[in-house]
Design a protein around this motif. Structure first.
Motif, PDB file in Angstrom:
ATOM      1  N   GLN A  48       1.047   0.401  -1.245  1.00 28.62           N
ATOM      2  CA  GLN A  48       1.905  -0.222  -0.234  1.00 28.62           C
ATOM      3  C   GLN A  48       2.797   0.820   0.442  1.00 28.62           C
ATOM      4  OE1 GLN A  48       1.434  -3.158   0.847  1.00 28.62           O
ATOM      5  NE2 GLN A  48       0.074  -3.884  -0.772  1.00 28.62           N
ATOM      6  N   TRP A  49       3.339   1.733  -0.337  1.00 26.00           N
ATOM      7  CA  TRP A  49       4.169   2.794   0.226  1.00 26.00           C
ATOM      8  C   TRP A  49       3.346   3.644   1.197  1.00 26.00           C
ATOM      9  CZ3 TRP A  49       3.670   8.089   0.205  1.00 26.00           C
ATOM     10  CH2 TRP A  49       4.779   8.816   0.668  1.00 26.00           C
ATOM     11  N   LEU A  50       2.154   4.000   0.779  1.00 26.22           N
ATOM     12  CA  LEU A  50       1.291   4.848   1.602  1.00 26.22           C
ATOM     13  C   LEU A  50       0.963   4.186   2.933  1.00 26.22           C
ATOM     14  CD1 LEU A  50      -0.451   7.496   1.581  1.00 26.22           C
ATOM     15  CD2 LEU A  50      -2.334   6.050   0.822  1.00 26.22           C
ATOM     16  N   MET A  51       0.560   2.921   2.897  1.00 27.72           N
ATOM     17  CA  MET A  51       0.169   2.239   4.121  1.00 27.72           C
ATOM     18  C   MET A  51       1.357   1.983   5.054  1.00 27.72           C
ATOM     19  SD  MET A  51      -2.918   2.311   4.117  1.00 27.72           S
ATOM     20  CE  MET A  51      -4.364   2.448   3.097  1.00 27.72           C
ATOM     21  N   ASN A  52       2.549   1.807   4.489  1.00 29.37           N
ATOM     22  CA  ASN A  52       3.744   1.628   5.314  1.00 29.37           C
ATOM     23  C   ASN A  52       4.164   2.928   6.008  1.00 29.37           C
ATOM     24  OD1 ASN A  52       4.052  -1.094   4.790  1.00 29.37           O
ATOM     25  ND2 ASN A  52       5.320  -0.746   2.978  1.00 29.37           N
TER      26      ASN A  52
ATOM     27  N   ARG B 262      -9.347   0.322  -2.888  1.00 32.98           N
ATOM     28  CA  ARG B 262      -8.458  -0.670  -3.515  1.00 32.98           C
ATOM     29  C   ARG B 262      -9.116  -2.042  -3.605  1.00 32.98           C
ATOM     30  NH1 ARG B 262      -4.728  -4.292  -0.505  1.00 32.98           N
ATOM     31  NH2 ARG B 262      -3.153  -5.081  -1.934  1.00 32.98           N
ATOM     32  N   GLU B 263      -9.645  -2.504  -2.485  1.00 35.59           N
ATOM     33  CA  GLU B 263     -10.169  -3.869  -2.420  1.00 35.59           C
ATOM     34  C   GLU B 263     -11.446  -4.070  -3.241  1.00 35.59           C
ATOM     35  OE1 GLU B 263      -8.905  -6.565  -1.165  1.00 35.59           O
ATOM     36  OE2 GLU B 263      -7.133  -5.575  -0.326  1.00 35.59           O
ATOM     37  N   LEU B 264     -12.233  -3.046  -3.367  1.00 33.66           N
ATOM     38  CA  LEU B 264     -13.521  -3.200  -4.053  1.00 33.66           C
ATOM     39  C   LEU B 264     -13.456  -2.723  -5.496  1.00 33.66           C
ATOM     40  CD1 LEU B 264     -15.733  -1.974  -1.094  1.00 33.66           C
ATOM     41  CD2 LEU B 264     -15.196  -4.335  -1.717  1.00 33.66           C
ATOM     42  N   PHE B 265     -13.369  -1.439  -5.687  1.00 30.27           N
ATOM     43  CA  PHE B 265     -13.505  -0.869  -7.027  1.00 30.27           C
ATOM     44  C   PHE B 265     -12.284  -1.118  -7.905  1.00 30.27           C
ATOM     45  CE2 PHE B 265     -16.124   1.469  -4.040  1.00 30.27           C
ATOM     46  CZ  PHE B 265     -17.361   1.391  -4.658  1.00 30.27           C
ATOM     47  N   PHE B 266     -11.100  -0.905  -7.348  1.00 30.56           N
ATOM     48  CA  PHE B 266      -9.890  -1.095  -8.150  1.00 30.56           C
ATOM     49  C   PHE B 266      -9.693  -2.559  -8.529  1.00 30.56           C
ATOM     50  CE2 PHE B 266      -5.289  -1.800  -8.569  1.00 30.56           C
ATOM     51  CZ  PHE B 266      -5.046  -0.973  -9.657  1.00 30.56           C
ATOM     52  N   LYS B 267      -9.823  -3.454  -7.559  1.00 24.88           N
ATOM     53  CA  LYS B 267      -9.609  -4.875  -7.861  1.00 24.88           C
ATOM     54  C   LYS B 267     -10.687  -5.436  -8.773  1.00 24.88           C
ATOM     55  CE  LYS B 267      -6.470  -6.301  -4.235  1.00 24.88           C
ATOM     56  NZ  LYS B 267      -6.180  -7.242  -3.152  1.00 24.88           N
TER      57      LYS B 267
ATOM     58  N   GLU C 142       0.241  -2.521 -11.117  1.00 24.47           N
ATOM     59  CA  GLU C 142       1.486  -2.449 -10.349  1.00 24.47           C
ATOM     60  C   GLU C 142       1.789  -1.027  -9.888  1.00 24.47           C
ATOM     61  OE1 GLU C 142       4.430  -4.424 -12.715  1.00 24.47           O
ATOM     62  OE2 GLU C 142       3.373  -6.352 -12.586  1.00 24.47           O
ATOM     63  N   ILE C 143       1.460  -0.022 -10.721  1.00 23.63           N
ATOM     64  CA  ILE C 143       1.645   1.382 -10.335  1.00 23.63           C
ATOM     65  C   ILE C 143       0.781   1.700  -9.122  1.00 23.63           C
ATOM     66  CG2 ILE C 143       1.141   3.772 -11.022  1.00 23.63           C
ATOM     67  CD1 ILE C 143       1.960   2.897 -13.900  1.00 23.63           C
ATOM     68  N   TYR C 144      -0.475   1.314  -9.192  1.00 21.40           N
ATOM     69  CA  TYR C 144      -1.424   1.558  -8.098  1.00 21.40           C
ATOM     70  C   TYR C 144      -0.963   0.848  -6.825  1.00 21.40           C
ATOM     71  CZ  TYR C 144      -6.116   2.036  -5.953  1.00 21.40           C
ATOM     72  OH  TYR C 144      -7.172   2.329  -5.130  1.00 21.40           O
ATOM     73  N   GLU C 145      -0.601  -0.427  -6.968  1.00 17.96           N
ATOM     74  CA  GLU C 145      -0.199  -1.234  -5.814  1.00 17.96           C
ATOM     75  C   GLU C 145       1.074  -0.705  -5.146  1.00 17.96           C
ATOM     76  OE1 GLU C 145      -1.339  -4.422  -4.142  1.00 17.96           O
ATOM     77  OE2 GLU C 145      -2.949  -3.097  -4.743  1.00 17.96           O
ATOM     78  N   GLU C 146       2.028  -0.282  -5.954  1.00 16.00           N
ATOM     79  CA  GLU C 146       3.278   0.234  -5.393  1.00 16.00           C
ATOM     80  C   GLU C 146       3.009   1.462  -4.532  1.00 16.00           C
ATOM     81  OE1 GLU C 146       7.667   1.885  -6.791  1.00 16.00           O
ATOM     82  OE2 GLU C 146       6.346   0.952  -8.271  1.00 16.00           O
ATOM     83  N   PHE C 147       2.158   2.360  -5.036  1.00 14.05           N
ATOM     84  CA  PHE C 147       1.833   3.556  -4.270  1.00 14.05           C
ATOM     85  C   PHE C 147       1.024   3.210  -3.019  1.00 14.05           C
ATOM     86  CE2 PHE C 147      -0.872   7.375  -3.485  1.00 14.05           C
ATOM     87  CZ  PHE C 147       0.146   8.158  -2.957  1.00 14.05           C
TER      88      PHE C 147
END
Length: 199
Positions: A100-104, A74-79, A93-98
């Motif tokens: 955040q859900w995953l890490m929670n 997320r931090e490197l390639f996606f951003k 937003e689709i990527y980020e929503e998933f």
């Protein structure tokens, strides 16, 4: 303590996606990033399930080593894709929503330490050329420079909750035993520190 060194198997789909990605990042940016994310997550899950199964009788903590993490994807390639305008706002937003859900819900995927093998982009390109993988022939130096800067930006953030170990990858670890031993000692000390935190 059990230590799992995780190796992700390369698949034909990843090769094809990588070739398409470098040929047309605007078209294939989100597709490749979400596939890389998904395949990494599935590989992590398979390995962790196997590890838990093998470690049922032991109560000792387990350290898992992996080439890359879901956080680094997320931090490197996606951003980088997003910052370059190769991924739309809705895709972001689709990527980020998933994410955040995953890490929670699955905090076991969060990293405790990053071993940063710091290599200048020019040397990375030389090594890519020398390695000769067909899917990497179209990787431009400009992309490697931007990716290197993303590493620097992410790993220098004071808000990071994980430890970072920097290793100078311009040194000759293959032929110089003293350099190799220094790195080994550094990693052993970090593993011992993580063990203490987990106990």
């Amino acid at each position: 303590m059990g230590i799992l060194i995780q190796i992700f198997q390369r698949s034909t789909i990843i090769f094809v996606n990588l070739i398409l990605y470098y040929q047309d990042v605007d078209r294939w940016g989100f597709t490749f990033q979400i596939y890389a994310y998904q395949s990494r997550l599935m590989a992590w899950d398979r390995q962790l399930q196997q590890l838990l199964k093998n470690n049922q009788q032991s109560k000792e903590p387990v350290l898992v080593f992996t080439e890359r993490s879901i956080e680094s994807a997320r931090e490197l390639f996606f951003k980088l894709c997003y910052n370059d305008g190769n991924i739309s706002q809705i895709e972001y937003e689709i990527y980020e929503e998933f994410y955040q859900w995953l890490m929670n819900h699955y905090p076991q995927y969060l990293i405790d330490c990053v071993i940063y093998v710091n290599t200048p982009p020019e040397i990375c390109l030389e090594r890519l050329i020398k390695r000769g993988r067909s899917e990497e022939v179209s990787v431009p130096l400009d992309y490697l420079k931007k990716l290197h800067q993303r590493h620097e930006d992410w790993l220098s953030q004071k808000s990071n909750r994980f430890q970072t170990i920097k290793i100078d990858a311009t040194l000759n670890y293959v032929q110089d035993q003293k350099i190799k031993e220094n790195v080994r000692q550094l990693l052993v000390l970090e593993i011992q520190r993580l063990q203490k935190l987990l106990n």
